[in-house]
Motif scaffolding. Structure first.
Motif, PDB file in Angstrom:
ATOM      1  N   ARG A   1      19.483 -23.171 -70.544  1.00  9.69           N
ATOM      2  CA  ARG A   1      19.434 -23.690 -71.953  1.00  9.69           C
ATOM      3  C   ARG A   1      18.613 -22.939 -72.807  1.00  9.69           C
ATOM      4  NH1 ARG A   1      18.875 -29.478 -69.879  1.00  9.69           N
ATOM      5  NH2 ARG A   1      21.115 -30.333 -70.036  1.00  9.69           N
ATOM      6  N   VAL A   2      18.508 -22.684 -74.086  1.00 10.26           N
ATOM      7  CA  VAL A   2      18.112 -21.890 -74.995  1.00 10.26           C
ATOM      8  C   VAL A   2      16.400 -22.729 -74.961  1.00 10.26           C
ATOM      9  CG1 VAL A   2      17.632 -20.915 -77.233  1.00 10.26           C
ATOM     10  CG2 VAL A   2      19.669 -20.682 -76.020  1.00 10.26           C
ATOM     11  N   GLU A   3      16.240 -24.097 -75.293  1.00 16.30           N
ATOM     12  CA  GLU A   3      15.175 -24.399 -75.227  1.00 16.30           C
ATOM     13  C   GLU A   3      14.469 -24.408 -73.970  1.00 16.30           C
ATOM     14  OE1 GLU A   3      15.799 -29.366 -74.281  1.00 16.30           O
ATOM     15  OE2 GLU A   3      16.516 -28.679 -76.277  1.00 16.30           O
ATOM     16  N   ASP A   4      15.017 -24.465 -72.817  1.00 16.66           N
ATOM     17  CA  ASP A   4      14.134 -24.188 -71.485  1.00 16.66           C
ATOM     18  C   ASP A   4      13.653 -22.805 -71.469  1.00 16.66           C
ATOM     19  OD1 ASP A   4      14.800 -26.866 -70.685  1.00 16.66           O
ATOM     20  OD2 ASP A   4      16.599 -26.227 -69.596  1.00 16.66           O
ATOM     21  N   LEU A   5      14.360 -21.675 -71.961  1.00 12.96           N
ATOM     22  CA  LEU A   5      13.985 -20.384 -72.099  1.00 12.96           C
ATOM     23  C   LEU A   5      12.533 -20.377 -73.062  1.00 12.96           C
ATOM     24  CD1 LEU A   5      17.304 -18.603 -72.055  1.00 12.96           C
ATOM     25  CD2 LEU A   5      15.504 -18.321 -70.155  1.00 12.96           C
ATOM     26  N   GLU A   6      12.771 -21.155 -74.149  1.00 12.46           N
ATOM     27  CA  GLU A   6      11.409 -21.270 -74.995  1.00 12.46           C
ATOM     28  C   GLU A   6      10.571 -21.707 -74.555  1.00 12.46           C
ATOM     29  OE1 GLU A   6      14.174 -21.019 -79.294  1.00 12.46           O
ATOM     30  OE2 GLU A   6      13.570 -23.025 -78.355  1.00 12.46           O
ATOM     31  N   ARG A   7      10.369 -22.948 -74.062  1.00 10.69           N
ATOM     32  CA  ARG A   7       9.541 -23.715 -73.369  1.00 10.69           C
ATOM     33  C   ARG A   7       8.711 -22.893 -72.281  1.00 10.69           C
ATOM     34  NH1 ARG A   7      12.183 -27.695 -71.304  1.00 10.69           N
ATOM     35  NH2 ARG A   7      12.275 -28.875 -73.318  1.00 10.69           N
ATOM     36  N   TRP A   8       9.755 -22.103 -71.266  1.00 11.04           N
ATOM     37  CA  TRP A   8       9.064 -21.430 -70.251  1.00 11.04           C
ATOM     38  C   TRP A   8       8.401 -20.329 -70.789  1.00 11.04           C
ATOM     39  CZ3 TRP A   8      10.722 -16.294 -68.555  1.00 11.04           C
ATOM     40  CH2 TRP A   8      10.078 -16.006 -67.355  1.00 11.04           C
ATOM     41  N   LEU A   9       8.876 -19.631 -71.749  1.00 10.00           N
ATOM     42  CA  LEU A   9       8.264 -18.429 -72.317  1.00 10.00           C
ATOM     43  C   LEU A   9       6.770 -18.699 -73.040  1.00 10.00           C
ATOM     44  CD1 LEU A   9      11.109 -16.416 -74.016  1.00 10.00           C
ATOM     45  CD2 LEU A   9       9.445 -15.497 -72.124  1.00 10.00           C
ATOM     46  N   ALA A  10       6.813 -19.889 -73.754  1.00 10.47           N
ATOM     47  CA  ALA A  10       5.587 -20.691 -74.380  1.00 10.47           C
ATOM     48  C   ALA A  10       4.621 -21.051 -73.318  1.00 10.47           C
ATOM     49  CB  ALA A  10       5.873 -21.735 -75.250  1.00 10.47           C
TER      50      ALA A  10
ATOM     51  N   LYS B   1      21.321 -21.369 -83.441  1.00 10.97           N
ATOM     52  CA  LYS B   1      21.123 -20.852 -81.818  1.00 10.97           C
ATOM     53  C   LYS B   1      21.995 -21.732 -81.040  1.00 10.97           C
ATOM     54  CE  LYS B   1      17.054 -23.192 -80.975  1.00 10.97           C
ATOM     55  NZ  LYS B   1      15.621 -23.158 -80.619  1.00 10.97           N
ATOM     56  N   PRO B   2      22.501 -21.105 -79.830  1.00 14.17           N
ATOM     57  CA  PRO B   2      23.373 -21.730 -79.070  1.00 14.17           C
ATOM     58  C   PRO B   2      22.524 -22.685 -78.094  1.00 14.17           C
ATOM     59  CG  PRO B   2      22.843 -19.760 -78.191  1.00 14.17           C
ATOM     60  CD  PRO B   2      22.370 -19.780 -79.692  1.00 14.17           C
ATOM     61  N   LEU B   3      23.215 -23.672 -77.569  1.00 12.73           N
ATOM     62  CA  LEU B   3      22.516 -24.638 -76.603  1.00 12.73           C
ATOM     63  C   LEU B   3      22.207 -24.051 -75.366  1.00 12.73           C
ATOM     64  CD1 LEU B   3      24.475 -28.017 -77.403  1.00 12.73           C
ATOM     65  CD2 LEU B   3      22.252 -27.480 -78.280  1.00 12.73           C
ATOM     66  N   PHE B   4      23.330 -23.204 -74.846  1.00 10.94           N
ATOM     67  CA  PHE B   4      23.260 -22.573 -73.442  1.00 10.94           C
ATOM     68  C   PHE B   4      23.442 -21.227 -73.641  1.00 10.94           C
ATOM     69  CE2 PHE B   4      24.053 -26.787 -72.513  1.00 10.94           C
ATOM     70  CZ  PHE B   4      23.310 -27.338 -71.142  1.00 10.94           C
TER      71      PHE B   4
ATOM     72  N   ARG C   1      30.096 -18.785 -60.342  1.00 17.28           N
ATOM     73  CA  ARG C   1      29.194 -17.699 -60.022  1.00 17.28           C
ATOM     74  C   ARG C   1      28.420 -17.319 -61.374  1.00 17.28           C
ATOM     75  NH1 ARG C   1      32.214 -13.196 -56.249  1.00 17.28           N
ATOM     76  NH2 ARG C   1      32.832 -14.429 -54.791  1.00 17.28           N
ATOM     77  N   ARG C   2      28.725 -17.981 -62.478  1.00 14.67           N
ATOM     78  CA  ARG C   2      27.708 -17.596 -63.703  1.00 14.67           C
ATOM     79  C   ARG C   2      26.648 -18.454 -63.712  1.00 14.67           C
ATOM     80  NH1 ARG C   2      30.798 -16.265 -68.725  1.00 14.67           N
ATOM     81  NH2 ARG C   2      28.579 -15.468 -69.308  1.00 14.67           N
ATOM     82  N   VAL C   3      25.586 -18.018 -64.126  1.00 13.63           N
ATOM     83  CA  VAL C   3      24.586 -18.964 -64.315  1.00 13.63           C
ATOM     84  C   VAL C   3      23.880 -18.950 -65.810  1.00 13.63           C
ATOM     85  CG1 VAL C   3      21.792 -18.587 -63.894  1.00 13.63           C
ATOM     86  CG2 VAL C   3      23.182 -17.529 -62.198  1.00 13.63           C
ATOM     87  N   PHE C   4      23.359 -19.913 -66.136  1.00 13.03           N
ATOM     88  CA  PHE C   4      23.450 -20.304 -67.677  1.00 13.03           C
ATOM     89  C   PHE C   4      22.076 -20.940 -68.004  1.00 13.03           C
ATOM     90  CE2 PHE C   4      27.895 -20.496 -67.176  1.00 13.03           C
ATOM     91  CZ  PHE C   4      28.252 -19.735 -68.237  1.00 13.03           C
TER      92      PHE C   4
END
Length: 63
Positions: free
Chosen positions: A45-54, A2-5, A40-43
């Protein structure tokens, strides 16, 4: 691997049901996962998304 960002516009490919519009609304409210901007692009971190969802996990009680 999986990607980092991941770009905000691509998040729903990795996390179905989580739309770029929802993330934009959360950003404007100062809520949601941590994000980064490059121009203008927003990125995210995949781990931040996973943590936030959890963090939003709802525990159910068994009958």
């Amino acid at each position: 691997m999986k990607p980092l960002f991941i770009a905000a516009t691509e998040v729903s490919k990795l996390f179905p049901g989580l739309s770029p519009k929802t993330l934009a609304n959360l950003r404007s409210q100062g809520r949601g996962p941590r994000f980064f901007k490059k121009g203008r692009r927003v990125f995210y971190r995949v781990e931040d998304l996973e943590r936030w969802l959890a963090e939003g996990e709802v525990k159910t009680s068994g009958c």
